[in-house]
Design a protein around this motif. Structure first.
Motif, PDB file in Angstrom:
ATOM      1  N   ARG A 107       1.876   6.655  -6.834  1.00 60.91           N
ATOM      2  CA  ARG A 107       0.706   7.431  -7.287  1.00 60.91           C
ATOM      3  C   ARG A 107       0.925   8.915  -7.054  1.00 60.91           C
ATOM      4  O   ARG A 107       0.712   9.738  -7.949  1.00 60.91           O
ATOM      5  CB  ARG A 107      -0.548   6.954  -6.545  1.00 60.91           C
ATOM      6  N   GLY A 167       0.811  -1.213   0.000  1.00 58.76           N
ATOM      7  CA  GLY A 167       0.000   0.000   0.000  1.00 58.76           C
ATOM      8  C   GLY A 167       0.843   1.261   0.000  1.00 58.76           C
ATOM      9  O   GLY A 167       0.540   2.226  -0.718  1.00 58.76           O
ATOM     10  N   GLN A 204      -6.163   9.333  -6.058  1.00 61.82           N
ATOM     11  CA  GLN A 204      -6.541   7.954  -5.740  1.00 61.82           C
ATOM     12  C   GLN A 204      -7.749   7.506  -6.556  1.00 61.82           C
ATOM     13  O   GLN A 204      -7.793   6.385  -7.065  1.00 61.82           O
ATOM     14  CB  GLN A 204      -6.847   7.829  -4.239  1.00 61.82           C
ATOM     15  N   ARG A 232       0.862   4.091  -2.934  1.00 61.24           N
ATOM     16  CA  ARG A 232       0.619   5.507  -2.611  1.00 61.24           C
ATOM     17  C   ARG A 232       1.805   6.371  -3.034  1.00 61.24           C
ATOM     18  O   ARG A 232       1.632   7.452  -3.612  1.00 61.24           O
ATOM     19  CB  ARG A 232       0.357   5.685  -1.113  1.00 61.24           C
ATOM     20  N   GLU A 275      -4.195   0.870  -0.191  1.00 62.19           N
ATOM     21  CA  GLU A 275      -3.153   1.834   0.175  1.00 62.19           C
ATOM     22  C   GLU A 275      -2.924   1.900   1.680  1.00 62.19           C
ATOM     23  O   GLU A 275      -1.815   2.183   2.120  1.00 62.19           O
ATOM     24  CB  GLU A 275      -3.495   3.221  -0.372  1.00 62.19           C
TER      25      GLU A 275
END
Length: 96
Positions: A33, A26, A40, A30, A58
């Motif tokens: 990203r 996760g 998200q 994150r 995440e």
């Protein structure tokens, strides 16, 4: 003597969830990203996943399947191996 029949699925009470790798995965998702400036909700849409499910991934509350890992990696524009390397770097030292 008759052999016991094979039952499908996990034995009662068995679990395959391991919090350390789930949190590391996760955190990796994150990190990548946000590094790319992707929201998200956008990542969830690109990976064909519910936004709430992506949030659980995440936060390390859910361990995704291999198929979902591949979808997330593709949505991030990376290979699954890149995503796994990022995950390994975030594993607690006792788990690596």
């Amino acid at each position: 003597m008759q052999k016991p029949g094979v039952q499908r699925g996990r034995p009662t009470g068995a679990t395959t969830f391991d919090a350390g790798p789930a949190r590391a995965f996760g955190d990796a998702v994150r990190h990548l990203r946000t590094l790319d400036g992707i929201a998200q909700e956008t990542l969830a849409h690109l990976a064909s996943v519910e936004r709430s499910h992506m949030g659980k991934i995440e936060r390390g509350e859910h361990m995704p399947t291999l198929a979902l890992i591949l979808k997330i990696a593709r949505a991030l524009g990376r290979s699954a191996s890149e995503l796994m390397l990022e995950t390994e770097a975030r594993l607690p030292k006792s788990e690596g």
